[in-house]
Design an enzyme around this catalytic site. Structure first.
Site, PDB file in Angstrom:
ATOM      1  N   THR A 189     -14.609  -1.625   1.728  1.00 13.60           N
ATOM      2  CA  THR A 189     -14.951  -2.108   3.077  1.00 13.60           C
ATOM      3  C   THR A 189     -13.905  -1.625   4.071  1.00 13.60           C
ATOM      4  O   THR A 189     -12.703  -1.670   3.802  1.00 13.60           O
ATOM      5  CB  THR A 189     -15.044  -3.644   3.083  1.00 13.60           C
ATOM      6  OG1 THR A 189     -16.068  -4.007   2.161  1.00 13.60           O
ATOM      7  CG2 THR A 189     -15.391  -4.177   4.473  1.00 13.60           C
ATOM      8  N   CYS A 193      19.669   6.837   0.100  1.00 14.18           N
ATOM      9  CA  CYS A 193      20.666   6.244  -0.793  1.00 14.18           C
ATOM     10  C   CYS A 193      20.004   5.268  -1.752  1.00 14.18           C
ATOM     11  O   CYS A 193      20.626   4.388  -2.306  1.00 14.18           O
ATOM     12  CB  CYS A 193      21.759   5.552   0.006  1.00 14.18           C
ATOM     13  SG  CYS A 193      21.145   4.374   1.197  1.00 14.18           S
TER      14      CYS A 193
END
Ligand code: PLP
Length: 395
Positions: free
Chosen positions: A236, A324
């Site tokens: 949907t 990082c």
């Protein structure tokens, strides 16, 4: 206090006009666009409108647009569609500097029975097109290249490459998530087979994207389910998201010129002033073939993360070239592919602007950045060494 938001390649503010357009579809008009009743059907009409607006921005036909959940889904759908449509072909071509949405899929494919060629770039981030053409062959199912790079803004000549790829019998897909709304896109005048875009990079909400599929392109759906999107993407519809994307596409078309004049001028002033006022600051990549809103600047001998933390104190939002996440500071694969030296890649910051940025905001960044860099360099052993050796110009 509002942030000074210079991280628009990561995500953008929802345009007020977009929000206004969406709200009724999150409350009053909650019908299912597939329903037979008028209440749902009216929502279907609105989706049709959004499809036409999205197609318009691309110079495409409405039937060529499939709405998805994000740029990543569009990218995956495109690549898998080509591989499933041409099962005998086992070769994929992409570049070394793609967004993780394509990069990680390509790496997965290379571990799972496909041959993948990663086309290199030069020091300015320009694609080695000859290398690509040399590796293109009868076994190549798809060539997937980004239109513009999210980290550096570098633009690849995708329209030209698409023509050669077509001539040699492979499918051409472009991840245009960063290009749409920033550079003119006219698919009617190109032979690009598939193109991905994402709502939230374009002042629409998160959770909606689109895939353009040229009429006649062989296709296999990624999500199987209902008959939504003409059987090309089950599920949907994200009604509010799609309506928002339609409105955002309309605005992007109207604002394309401003993006290339006012926003470009803000970007140029920002980077030129920073490079002038801060020693050992270098612009990453080819300045002549670049998005108007993006600049990636290497501040040598400092850590990008440290710069971002200090900028955060002034509510200035930007982004660094390193990730990082793994604990180790791995410089970005894009800057590594461009051979940017370690000491510069680590200190690279991306500023990405939008139509909502002002001169006053840029003034503040121009004022604060030199202080931030100076503060960090005072603590940097690398910088101390360089300064002692008198290699650096000290302003
Ligand atoms: C953001 C981005 C994507 C991913 O889009 P999502 O909608 O966040 O999945 C893909 N490619 C590029 C170049 C991007 O900048």
């Amino acid at each position: 206090m509002k942030p000074i938001y210079l991280d628009n390649n990561a995500t953008t503010q929802v345009a007020p006009e977009v929000l206004e357009e969406i709200l009724p579809y999150l409350s009053t008009f909650y019908g299912n666009p597939s329903s037979m009743h008028t209440f749902g059907g009216n929502v279907g009409k609105k989706i049709k409108e959004a499809r036409a607006k999205t197609a318009d921005l691309l110079g495409a036909q409405p039937e060529e647009i499939v709405f998805t959940a994000c740029g990543t889904e569009s990218d995956s759908t495109a690549v898998w569609a080509a591989l499933r449509s041409y099962p005998a072909k086992r070769h994929v071509i992409t570049s070394k500097v793609e967004h993780p949405a394509v990069k990680n899929l390509a790496e997965y494919l290379s571990r799972n029975g496909y041959r993948v060629t990663f086309v290199p770039v030069d020091k300015l981030g320009r694609l080695d097109v000859e290398y690509l053409y040399h590796h293109l062959n009868d076994d190549t199912a798809i060539v997937s290249l980004m239109w513009a790079n999210n980290e550096t803004g570098i633009i690849f000549p995708v329209e030209e490459i698409a023509a050669e790829v077509r001539r040699r019998g492979a499918v051409f897909h472009t991840d245009a998530v960063q290009a749409v709304g920033k550079v003119p896109v006219n698919l009617g005048e190109s032979v690009i087979d598939m193109l991905s875009l994402s709502g939230h990079k374009l002042h629409a909400p998160k959770g909606v994207g689109a895939l353009y599929i040229r009429k006649g392109t062989k296709f296999a759906p990624f999500l199987l389910g209902g008959h939504q999107e003409h059987g090309r993407r089950g599920g949907t519809e994200n009604v509010a998201g799609i309506i928002g994307l339609g409105k955002a596409a309309e605005l992007a078309g109207e604002r394309l010129e401003e993006e290339n004049t006012r926003v470009r001028a803000l970007r140029d002033r920002l980077e030129e002033t920073l490079v002038q006022r801060i020693p050992n600051a270098i612009i990453n990549g080819d300045r002549d073939h670049r998005l108007p809103n993006t600049t990636s600047i290497a501040f040598e001998f400092v850590e990008g993360e440290a710069i971002l933390l200090l900028l955060d104190e002034y509510k200035i939002c930007a982004s660094s070239g390193s990730a990082c996440t793994s604990g180790s500071l791995e410089p970005s694969h894009v800057l590594r592919a461009m051979d940017v030296p370690f000491t510069a890649a680590h200190g690279s910051i991306r500023f990405s602007l939008s139509t909502y940025n002002t001169d006053a905001e840029i003034d503040l960044v121009i004022e604060k950045m030199p202080q931030v860099i100076e503060r960090l360099r005072k603590m940097s052993p690398f910088w101390a060494e360089k300064a002692a050796a008198n290699v650096c110009q000290i302003n």
